[in-house]
Design a protein around this motif. Structure first.
Motif, PDB file in Angstrom:
ATOM      1  N   ASN A 172       0.825  -1.079   0.012  1.00 18.48           N
ATOM      2  CA  ASN A 172       0.005   0.252  -0.102  1.00 18.48           C
ATOM      3  C   ASN A 172       0.901   1.147  -0.137  1.00 18.48           C
ATOM      4  OD1 ASN A 172      -2.564  -1.249   0.158  1.00 18.48           O
ATOM      5  ND2 ASN A 172      -2.203  -1.948   2.297  1.00 18.48           N
ATOM      6  N   LEU A 173       0.867   1.809  -1.109  1.00 23.33           N
ATOM      7  CA  LEU A 173       1.788   3.372  -1.169  1.00 23.33           C
ATOM      8  C   LEU A 173       0.783   4.263  -0.937  1.00 23.33           C
ATOM      9  CD1 LEU A 173       4.127   4.724  -2.328  1.00 23.33           C
ATOM     10  CD2 LEU A 173       3.114   4.578  -4.650  1.00 23.33           C
ATOM     11  N   LEU A 174       1.160   5.332   0.124  1.00 20.15           N
ATOM     12  CA  LEU A 174       0.619   6.435   0.377  1.00 20.15           C
ATOM     13  C   LEU A 174       1.206   7.492  -0.336  1.00 20.15           C
ATOM     14  CD1 LEU A 174      -1.717   7.629   2.143  1.00 20.15           C
ATOM     15  CD2 LEU A 174      -0.148   7.794   3.963  1.00 20.15           C
ATOM     16  N   LEU A 175       0.678   8.082  -1.299  1.00 25.86           N
ATOM     17  CA  LEU A 175       1.381   9.242  -1.938  1.00 25.86           C
ATOM     18  C   LEU A 175       1.088  10.545  -1.233  1.00 25.86           C
ATOM     19  CD1 LEU A 175       0.821   8.644  -5.760  1.00 25.86           C
ATOM     20  CD2 LEU A 175       3.023   8.665  -4.580  1.00 25.86           C
ATOM     21  N   ASP A 176       1.978  11.619  -1.234  1.00 24.17           N
ATOM     22  CA  ASP A 176       1.570  12.978  -0.910  1.00 24.17           C
ATOM     23  C   ASP A 176       0.880  13.645  -2.229  1.00 24.17           C
ATOM     24  OD1 ASP A 176       3.672  14.693  -2.521  1.00 24.17           O
ATOM     25  OD2 ASP A 176       4.744  13.050  -1.877  1.00 24.17           O
ATOM     26  N   PHE A 177       0.109  14.512  -1.535  1.00 22.44           N
ATOM     27  CA  PHE A 177      -0.752  15.146  -2.536  1.00 22.44           C
ATOM     28  C   PHE A 177      -0.072  15.882  -3.791  1.00 22.44           C
ATOM     29  CE2 PHE A 177      -3.142  19.000  -4.015  1.00 22.44           C
ATOM     30  CZ  PHE A 177      -4.472  18.449  -4.482  1.00 22.44           C
ATOM     31  N   PRO A 178       1.017  16.537  -3.567  1.00 22.23           N
ATOM     32  CA  PRO A 178       1.800  17.288  -4.695  1.00 22.23           C
ATOM     33  C   PRO A 178       2.478  16.145  -5.740  1.00 22.23           C
ATOM     34  CG  PRO A 178       2.333  18.260  -2.805  1.00 22.23           C
ATOM     35  CD  PRO A 178       1.642  16.874  -2.422  1.00 22.23           C
ATOM     36  N   ALA A 188       0.988  13.055  -6.264  1.00 18.75           N
ATOM     37  CA  ALA A 188      -0.249  12.590  -6.967  1.00 18.75           C
ATOM     38  C   ALA A 188      -0.528  13.697  -8.286  1.00 18.75           C
ATOM     39  CB  ALA A 188      -1.085  12.360  -6.111  1.00 18.75           C
ATOM     40  N   THR A 189      -0.278  14.894  -7.916  1.00 14.94           N
ATOM     41  CA  THR A 189      -0.990  15.934  -8.626  1.00 14.94           C
ATOM     42  C   THR A 189       0.012  16.199  -9.849  1.00 14.94           C
ATOM     43  OG1 THR A 189      -2.363  16.695  -6.844  1.00 14.94           O
ATOM     44  CG2 THR A 189      -1.818  18.155  -8.762  1.00 14.94           C
ATOM     45  N   GLY A 231      -1.509  13.597 -12.197  1.00 17.46           N
ATOM     46  CA  GLY A 231      -2.946  13.435 -11.920  1.00 17.46           C
ATOM     47  C   GLY A 231      -3.255  11.908 -11.511  1.00 17.46           C
ATOM     48  N   THR A 232      -2.683  11.111 -10.790  1.00 21.00           N
ATOM     49  CA  THR A 232      -2.704   9.878 -10.305  1.00 21.00           C
ATOM     50  C   THR A 232      -3.787   9.715  -9.212  1.00 21.00           C
ATOM     51  OG1 THR A 232      -0.581   9.061 -10.810  1.00 21.00           O
ATOM     52  CG2 THR A 232      -1.794   7.804  -9.121  1.00 21.00           C
ATOM     53  N   GLN A 233      -4.784   8.991  -9.394  1.00 20.83           N
ATOM     54  CA  GLN A 233      -6.053   9.040  -8.643  1.00 20.83           C
ATOM     55  C   GLN A 233      -5.911   8.136  -7.223  1.00 20.83           C
ATOM     56  OE1 GLN A 233      -8.448  11.314  -9.148  1.00 20.83           O
ATOM     57  NE2 GLN A 233      -7.156  12.179 -10.470  1.00 20.83           N
ATOM     58  N   PRO A 234      -6.387   8.174  -6.276  1.00 17.53           N
ATOM     59  CA  PRO A 234      -6.564   7.307  -5.281  1.00 17.53           C
ATOM     60  C   PRO A 234      -7.190   5.980  -5.710  1.00 17.53           C
ATOM     61  CG  PRO A 234      -7.148   9.488  -4.395  1.00 17.53           C
ATOM     62  CD  PRO A 234      -7.123   9.506  -6.024  1.00 17.53           C
ATOM     63  N   PHE A 289      -9.793  21.653  -9.817  1.00 17.11           N
ATOM     64  CA  PHE A 289      -9.658  20.923  -8.227  1.00 17.11           C
ATOM     65  C   PHE A 289     -11.066  20.416  -8.007  1.00 17.11           C
ATOM     66  CE2 PHE A 289      -5.789  22.985  -8.390  1.00 17.11           C
ATOM     67  CZ  PHE A 289      -5.094  22.270  -7.177  1.00 17.11           C
ATOM     68  N   LYS A 290     -12.132  20.729  -8.599  1.00 12.68           N
ATOM     69  CA  LYS A 290     -13.773  20.323  -8.362  1.00 12.68           C
ATOM     70  C   LYS A 290     -13.673  18.809  -8.712  1.00 12.68           C
ATOM     71  CE  LYS A 290     -15.822  24.820  -8.255  1.00 12.68           C
ATOM     72  NZ  LYS A 290     -16.910  25.677  -8.810  1.00 12.68           N
ATOM     73  N   GLY A 291     -13.283  18.530 -10.033  1.00 16.89           N
ATOM     74  CA  GLY A 291     -13.367  17.051 -10.382  1.00 16.89           C
ATOM     75  C   GLY A 291     -14.634  16.921 -11.254  1.00 16.89           C
ATOM     76  N   ASP A 292     -14.933  16.406 -12.166  1.00 18.68           N
ATOM     77  CA  ASP A 292     -16.170  16.146 -12.932  1.00 18.68           C
ATOM     78  C   ASP A 292     -16.773  14.678 -12.575  1.00 18.68           C
ATOM     79  OD1 ASP A 292     -14.645  13.988 -14.384  1.00 18.68           O
ATOM     80  OD2 ASP A 292     -14.395  15.318 -16.224  1.00 18.68           O
ATOM     81  N   ARG A 293     -18.004  14.551 -13.094  1.00 21.29           N
ATOM     82  CA  ARG A 293     -18.729  13.495 -12.681  1.00 21.29           C
ATOM     83  C   ARG A 293     -18.042  12.049 -13.089  1.00 21.29           C
ATOM     84  NH1 ARG A 293     -23.934  11.884 -11.396  1.00 21.29           N
ATOM     85  NH2 ARG A 293     -24.640  10.040 -12.208  1.00 21.29           N
TER      86      ARG A 293
END
Length: 375
Positions: free
Chosen positions: A269-275, A277-278, A300-303, A356-360
């Motif tokens: 299980n890899l826990l990425l920091d937000f920067p 991942a972005t 843009g890697t997603q959880p 930063f909102k993300g689409d459907r």
């Protein structure tokens, strides 16, 4: 006895008897008198039904017909013993030898020592490489005073007075097919055909004593929790020069702080920091060998995303299976619980940004990844 219909063909009778003979054979049911009786009764039934003349008499008159004498004596039931039954196996099994099925299987017994059982806990690292473990065991060992013979000062042996050297005794019993002969191991000499004149004072004639032994056991790579590794010939020594038993090693697997095992695959299980991942970047992934691998993270890697590193898992035990498993990396993104004033101000600047909102579609994709992971 054979479970076949009255109209059964010769092949059907032979097949039915073969199945029963294998199930109740004395070699597979040592000491089981009920199984031995069923084995003999099935053999008597086959002896009648595979012979056209005897079968015709049985079909016409049953057990108490003029040839039956109330117990199939007229069908040969009184004369059949274990040797006669074993001699039928050449016909039943097409002339093939059947392991352990010998007409003299009860004669000249060689004692076998009992098996020992051990439990061993292994780490994932040991399972990955394979390991040799040493155990100090208390078990039956060969008596050094008589060198395992059981005889004092080389006194030798005499012919057993009960079986007269054959190692077997014969009993005559009444069955539904008439008088039948059965053979078993002689209780006086335990099937050896000889008795010791003067028993060893150290082992009492058994040829074994309690002792200690250090045993090395090689455990192959790739074993799993619940498996049993059999080590032949390392168990208790057999009496009077007999065969040593085996050691059965039961595998227990210790929990690992870094990886979770799934068959031959390892899950990390890899826990990425937000920067990262972005924006994307490189991260180091640990391996079971103790090394690390550099892995590229896309922007843009997603959880919930998974990556599969081929061949970086555990090996298949002793070559069974398709090579090594994989290292499966499950990605999640760390969201900080507390922020400084400047950090909060910086994040709030992007709060209303559409990126930063993300689409459907993105939200549904993330939901489906998590749903598939837990399904």
């Amino acid at each position: 006895m054979l479970g076949v219909a009255k109209t059964a063909t010769e092949d059907e009778i032979k097949k039915a008897y073969r199945q029963i003979a294998i199930k109740y054979h004395p070699d597979r049911n040592p000491g089981d008198k009920e199984a031995e009786e069923k084995f003999k009764e099935a053999a008597e039934a086959y002896n009648v039904l595979h012979d056209p003349q005897k079968r015709q008499q049985y079909d016409q008159f049953g057990f108490n017909g003029p040839m039956g004498g109330g117990g199939f004596d007229g069908f040969g039931g009184a004369s059949m013993n274990m040797d006669d039954i074993f001699s039928m196996f050449g016909d039943i099994f097409g002339g093939r030898g059947f392991s352990g099925f010998s007409r003299h299987s009860a004669q000249k017994q060689q004692h076998r020592g009992s098996d020992l059982r051990l439990k061993v806990k292994l780490t994932l690292e040991e399972i990955n490489q394979g390991v040799t473990k040493k155990f100090k065991l208390r078990k039956d060992v060969t008596c050094q005073h008589c060198n395992g013979t059981g005889a004092e000062d080389g006194s030798g042996r005499d012919t057993c007075p009960t079986c007269h050297g054959s190692g077997i005794i014969t009993h005559t019993t009444q069955s539904i097919f008439g008088m039948m002969q059965t053979q078993g191991i002689c209780p006086t000499c335990q099937g050896e055909g000889q008795v010791i004149k003067n028993k060893c004072h150290e082992c009492g004639g058994t040829g074994v004593v309690k002792g200690e032994d250090v045993v090395e056991i090689n455990i192959p790579a790739g074993v799993a929790h619940g498996m049993v590794v059999n080590v032949p010939g390392k168990g208790n020594a057999g009496q009077r020069g007999g065969i040593s038993g085996d050691i059965q090693v039961f595998i227990e697997e210790e929990d690992n702080d870094t990886f979770v095992r799934d068959g031959n695959d390892l899950i990390y299980n890899l826990l990425l920091d937000f920067p990262t991942a972005t924006l994307g970047g490189e991260v180091e992934i640990p391996t079971i060998e103790g090394k690390t691998l550099k892995v590229k993270i896309d922007s843009g890697t997603q959880p919930g995303k998974t990556m599969r590193l081929r061949g970086k898992g555990l090996p298949a035990v002793q070559g069974y299976g398709s090579g090594r498993g994989d290292l499966v990396v499950n990605i999640s993104v760390y969201v900080p619980k507390t922020l400084s004033r400047d950090e909060r101000k910086a994040i709030e600047q992007f709060k209303d940004s559409d990126n930063f909102k993300g689409d459907r579609q993105t939200k549904e994709s993330i939901f489906n990844r998590f749903k598939n992971y837990f399904s």
